[in-house]
Design a protein around this motif. Structure first.
Motif, short mmCIF file in Angstrom:
data_model
loop_
_atom_site.label_atom_id
_atom_site.label_comp_id
_atom_site.label_asym_id
_atom_site.label_seq_id
_atom_site.Cartn_x
_atom_site.Cartn_y
_atom_site.Cartn_z
N ARG A 153 0.84 -1.22 0.00
CA ARG A 153 0.00 0.00 0.00
C ARG A 153 0.86 1.25 0.00
N THR A 154 2.09 1.13 0.42
CA THR A 154 3.02 2.26 0.36
C THR A 154 3.83 2.11 -0.93
N THR A 155 3.73 3.11 -1.78
CA THR A 155 4.48 3.03 -3.03
C THR A 155 5.34 4.28 -3.18
N ILE A 156 6.28 4.23 -4.08
CA ILE A 156 7.05 5.45 -4.36
C ILE A 156 6.94 5.74 -5.85
N LYS A 157 7.09 7.01 -6.18
CA LYS A 157 7.00 7.41 -7.59
C LYS A 157 8.29 7.04 -8.29
N THR A 158 8.16 6.29 -9.37
CA THR A 158 9.38 5.94 -10.09
C THR A 158 9.57 6.92 -11.25
N GLU A 159 10.81 7.04 -11.70
CA GLU A 159 11.09 7.90 -12.84
C GLU A 159 11.52 7.06 -14.03
N THR A 160 11.41 7.66 -15.20
CA THR A 160 11.76 6.95 -16.43
C THR A 160 13.00 7.59 -17.04
N GLU A 161 13.84 6.78 -17.65
CA GLU A 161 14.96 7.33 -18.41
C GLU A 161 15.10 6.50 -19.69
N THR A 162 15.85 7.05 -20.65
CA THR A 162 16.04 6.32 -21.90
C THR A 162 17.50 5.88 -21.97
N VAL A 163 17.70 4.59 -22.23
CA VAL A 163 19.08 4.08 -22.29
C VAL A 163 19.29 3.30 -23.58
N PRO A 164 20.54 3.30 -24.08
CA PRO A 164 20.83 2.49 -25.26
C PRO A 164 20.63 0.99 -24.95
N THR A 195 6.17 -1.75 -6.70
CA THR A 195 6.28 -0.30 -6.81
C THR A 195 6.88 0.13 -8.15
N THR A 196 7.58 -0.81 -8.81
CA THR A 196 8.13 -0.50 -10.13
C THR A 196 7.29 -1.11 -11.25
N SER A 197 6.14 -1.69 -10.88
CA SER A 197 5.25 -2.36 -11.84
C SER A 197 5.95 -3.43 -12.67
N ALA A 198 6.97 -4.05 -12.09
CA ALA A 198 7.67 -5.11 -12.84
C ALA A 198 6.78 -6.34 -12.92
N LYS A 199 6.76 -6.95 -14.14
CA LYS A 199 5.89 -8.12 -14.34
C LYS A 199 6.73 -9.36 -14.62
N SER A 226 17.49 10.81 3.06
CA SER A 226 17.67 12.00 2.22
C SER A 226 18.32 11.66 0.88
N SER A 227 18.86 10.47 0.73
CA SER A 227 19.57 10.18 -0.52
C SER A 227 19.04 8.95 -1.26
N CYS A 228 18.13 8.20 -0.66
CA CYS A 228 17.70 6.93 -1.28
C CYS A 228 16.18 6.82 -1.34
N ASP A 229 15.71 5.87 -2.15
CA ASP A 229 14.27 5.65 -2.32
C ASP A 229 13.71 4.67 -1.31
N LEU A 230 14.56 3.78 -0.84
CA LEU A 230 14.12 2.71 0.06
C LEU A 230 15.27 2.43 1.02
N VAL A 288 13.16 3.05 -19.80
CA VAL A 288 13.21 2.10 -18.67
C VAL A 288 12.99 2.85 -17.36
N ILE A 289 12.61 2.09 -16.34
CA ILE A 289 12.45 2.66 -15.00
C ILE A 289 13.85 2.97 -14.45
N LYS A 290 13.99 4.16 -13.89
CA LYS A 290 15.27 4.48 -13.23
C LYS A 290 15.47 3.54 -12.06
N PRO A 291 16.65 2.96 -11.92
CA PRO A 291 16.84 2.03 -10.80
C PRO A 291 16.57 2.73 -9.48
N LEU A 292 15.93 2.01 -8.57
CA LEU A 292 15.73 2.57 -7.23
C LEU A 292 17.08 2.58 -6.52
N LYS A 293 17.29 3.62 -5.74
CA LYS A 293 18.48 3.65 -4.86
C LYS A 293 18.07 3.03 -3.55
#
Ligand code: AMP
Ligand code: MG
Length: 401
Positions: free
Chosen positions: A19-30, A319-323, A242-246, A174-179
């Protein structure tokens, strides 16, 4: 603490934490950097695959009707090795072209026979069999342009990355890796490298947990261990928040007076549940520290691994909607007796072997929750339902490690 869910089923613990989620960000990688990442958007093909009808074999292409009643001898009118060479070729009655695997099928031809089933003599080919229509790979038979082929949330496995390239994408959203901050706690911990003084042990959990975080495609931040002091813990947790997502801590969540992670979370954080009905690994807690989600994992090395797999991995994937399947589970026949705890889902480390009659599971190593070798040297964990009797020969569910 009275209203905090306490000593709950694993399923409920997963539900509460998710029920606790965090907002993930997207980035584009080769493509090169996309392995093991999570696709952030649905991806459709930019092309038809194959892009043109082509041969599945090295051999000859001709009209099927000229190949019935073999052997048949046809005139060789051209050789086609690559695209463009078929432009001016039309295969007429009793004609054949030499063709290489992947080369475009010329006009007129509707079948192919592999070279092994032919004899070539002075500009003619004799076919020992009828031509095969299914040796022509049809344009778009694998993928059609514009069709959505890969869904957001897909883990970019090696073959999926290959598929993305086939679809024409040079880089991927892709989803930015969680720190993920990893904080070991305990006065007795020292880093491996030097000699151990009396009472000290090598800190090992943070290394194993870092590997589990990477396994899920995220970024572990191994912080310095914190001693058993509220001030040290507060400092470490604040820095992590202050520096990480989890935040993942290990140690200090049991019932003891020195279990200060639990204590500081009770007094200064928010606890959503504490203790789960699993063995090993019953002490974990979940909550937030200054709005950053935190799992307090047990200190015993096996327990911290088990809890990561049972609780943290489902949370991260949610939280990253990984399937897709997180892990392989299978049924195996017990070769040694195993006993679950009365009230908790029990994970027993077992070796797994393939035999003629299926998989067999064998508990060969001392199962103490402090014995990480029991995990490291096993191929699986038998998942045992609480209170059930298990005998030799019974089929059990195993999680492949
Ligand atoms: P605790 O939950 O803090 O009481 O720890 C339980 C057991 O796990 C104790 O024997 C600790 O020494 C051990 N332990 C705690 N943290 C670690 C760690 N990071 N690496 C290895 N062992 C640990
Ligand atoms: Mg401790």
């Amino acid at each position: 603490m009275s209203e905090t869910p306490y000593f709950i089923q694993l399923k409920e613990a997963v539900e509460i934490s998710c029920r606790t989620t965090i907002k993930t960000e997207t980035e584009t990688v080769p493509l090169d950097e996309s392995h093991n990442r999570i696709l952030a958007k649905d991806l459709s093909s930019l092309v038809d695959d194959p892009a043109f009808d082509n041969s599945a074999m090295d051999g000859f292409a001709m009209r099927y009707q000229d190949t019935t009643n073999p052997p048949q001898t046809l005139d060789i009118i051209a050789t086609i090795q690559a695209a463009g060479q078929e432009d001016n070729v039309i295969v007429g009655p009793n004609q054949a072209v030499r063709i290489m695997t992947g080369a475009p099928i010329p006009k007129g031809a509707d079948s192919v026979l592999q070279v092994e089933l032919t004899n070539i003599n002075e500009g003619k080919v004799t076919l020992q069999q009828e031509g095969m229509k299914n040796f022509i790979r049809k344009r778009g038979e694998n993928l059609t342009k514009g069709s959505i082929s890969i869904k957001a949330g897909t883990i970019l496995t090696p073959s999926i990355v290959g598929l993305c390239a086939t679809m024409g994408h040079p880089d991927l959203p892709v989803i930015k890796p969680l720190k993920v901050a990893i904080i070991s706690t305990g006065d007795e911990l020292v880093s491996p490298g030097g000699p151990l003084q009396r009472g000290e042990i090598y800190e090992s959990n943070s290394f194993g947990i870092a590997g589990l975080v990477k396994w899920l495609g995220h970024e572990p931040i191994r912080m310095n261990s914190a001693g058993d002091s509220i001030d040290e813990l507060r400092q470490a947790l604040d820095k992590a928040a202050s520096s990480c997502d989890l935040i993942l801590t290990s140690g200090g969540v049991s019932m003891g007076e020195w279990d200060l992670v639990r204590k500081i979370m009770e007094d200064e954080g928010k606890i959503h549940f504490w203790r789960v009905k699993i063995r090993p690994g019953s002490p974990p807690l979940f909550g937030t520290w200054r709005d950053t989600p935190i799992f307090g994992l047990p200190g015993n090395p096996v327990s911290s691994h088990v809890v990561f797999r049972a609780l943290v991995a489902p949370w991260i994937r949610n939280t990253t909607s990984a399937k897709g399947p997180l892990e392989v589970r299978a049924l195996a026949r017990l070769e040694t007796p195993v006993r679950p705890s009365k009230d908790s889902l029990t994970f027993r480390r077992v070796s797994i072997e393939m035999t003629h009659s299926g998989l067999v599971a064998h508990q060969k190593i001392h199962q103490g929750s402090g014995n990480i070798a029991s995990m490291a040297l096993s191929e699986g964990m038998a998942v045992l339902q609480p209170g059930r009797e298990y005998s030799i020969g019974d089929m059990v569910e195993v999680m492949i490690l």
